[in-house]
Design an enzyme around this catalytic site. Structure first.
Site: not given
Ligand code: OKS
Ligand code: ZN
Length: 355
Positions: A169, A209, A211, A296
């Site tokens: 991210h 992943d 996300h 995840d």
């Molecule tokens: C909300 C956070 C939501 C999840 C973040 C995602 C983290 C992740 N404050 N990214 O690949 O696993």
């Molecule tokens: Zn993730």
């Protein structure tokens, strides 16, 4: 397969985050690394190796991140404590430069001079509190990724970077989603520099992943030497990126490939889409493959909403093996501590053995 680690990855330990309006324990914990390591060590299939502390991580990070962003991450906590912040506490963003307030009134010289202003300028959400040890772990995480990348460039052998905080991210000058430095992007730039022909050393990044890796996408969006392929949940975090229409810009057009998938996606549908993503990579024919490895996507992950089973991770490993490329696996997300080790091991074994 060599697995690179650094104990300093475990120092960063923010106490809490906010999910659905509730203050909950921070999901991105050092125990994630511990559980994976326990699952990998002991029977000789994986060799655990310490990252090289002599690597100049900041120099390599500068190939991806802006100097002002790196200086902010390094200095923010100390400056906050000087201003009266709690030395045991966490530095959170105050205001964000939302385009709806900046476009007309603050476009010139957007970087704020105050620390509180910078907290929102260099971060896009509330998932990246900065504690006393955060920057030490951020450096260690990139060091693990660089050490594993060096293994690929020296021996041609695939490797796993067992690191945290994660990275996909994090953009050129922004943290978010538990990520500060983009470990995968830093490794990609390093591999290109180390290769004999840096301009023609194509790299493919496969992000599996749950996300969307908005940071990795942003960093390479105009770059035709790095193809980014991501499978992720549509309509989930980080909400504003990851559509099929995002295909790259300028010379990078056609080198960014998003595969948004619905909530509840199961093994069969997932592997079908993964094969499509792998086909894109095969046609690109990179010198190296880097995998943003998140688990995840598992059915019992507390954050994700896919329904993958452990058996699917063996299949995913096999499909990636089919590309026959020196492959760098870098850990991203995965938060179910009871299964994270087994799932990561199953995927890597599927890659190694093809079964
Ligand atoms: C909300 C956070 C939501 C999840 C973040 C995602 C983290 C992740 N404050 N990214 O690949 O696993
Ligand atoms: Zn993730």
């Amino acid at each position: 397969m060599k697995v690179f680690v650094d104990e300093e990855c475990s120092l960063h330990r923010p106490p809490y985050e906010i999910l659905s309006g509730k203050i909950v324990a921070y999901h991105e914990t050092p125990d994630r690394l511990l559980q994976i390591r326990l699952a990998l060590e002991g029977d000789g299939v994986f060799q655990i190796e310490d990252a090289d502390r002599s690597i100049d991580v900041q120099r390599h990070a500068l190939q991806v991140h802006s100097v002002d962003y790196i200086e902010y991450l390094e200095s923010a906590f100390g400056l906050w404590v000087e201003e009266g912040g709690d030395p045991e506490g966490s530095l959170f963003p105050e205001t964000f430069p939302n385009a709806k307030i900046t476009q007309r009134f603050a476009t010139a010289n957007l970087a704020p001079r105050s620390l509180a202003g910078k907290t929102g300028y260099y971060c896009f959400d509330l998932s990246c509190p900065i504690t006393a040890d955060t920057y030490t772990s951020v450096l260690a995480s990139a060091r693990v990724s660089l050490s594993a990348a060096r293994e690929l460039s020296r021996s041609g052998e695939s490797a796993f970077a067992l690191s945290r905080p994660p990275g996909h991210h994090a953009g050129t000058s922004v943290a978010g989603g538990y990520c500060f430095f983009n470990n995968v992007a830093i490794a990609a730039k390093y591999l290109q520099q180390e290769s004999e022909c840096s301009t023609c050393c194509g790299i493919a990044i496969l992000d599996i992943d749950y996300h969307h890796g908005n940071g990795t996408q942003e960093i390479f969006y105009s770059d035709s030497s790095v193809t980014y392929v991501s499978l992720h949940a549509e309509l989930d975090y980080p909400y504003f990126t990851g559509s099929r229409e995002e295909r790259g810009d300028g010379p990078g057009e056609g080198f960014n490939h998003n595969f948004p998938l619905p909530f509840g996606t199961e093994d069969g549908a997932y592997c079908g889409e993964l094969r499509k993503g792998v086909k894109v990579i095969k046609e690109f024919d990179p010198a190296y493959l880097i995998v943003s490895l998140g688990v995840d996507t598992f059915e019992s992950d507390p954050i994700g909403a896919f329904k993958l089973t452990t058996a699917c991770y063996a299949e995913i490993g096999c499909i990636i093996r089919g590309l026959s490329k020196p492959t760098l696996f870098v850990l991203e997300g995965g938060y179910d501590l009871d299964t994270i080790g087994k799932n990561v091991r199953t995927l890597l074994e599927g890659f190694i053995t093809g079964a």
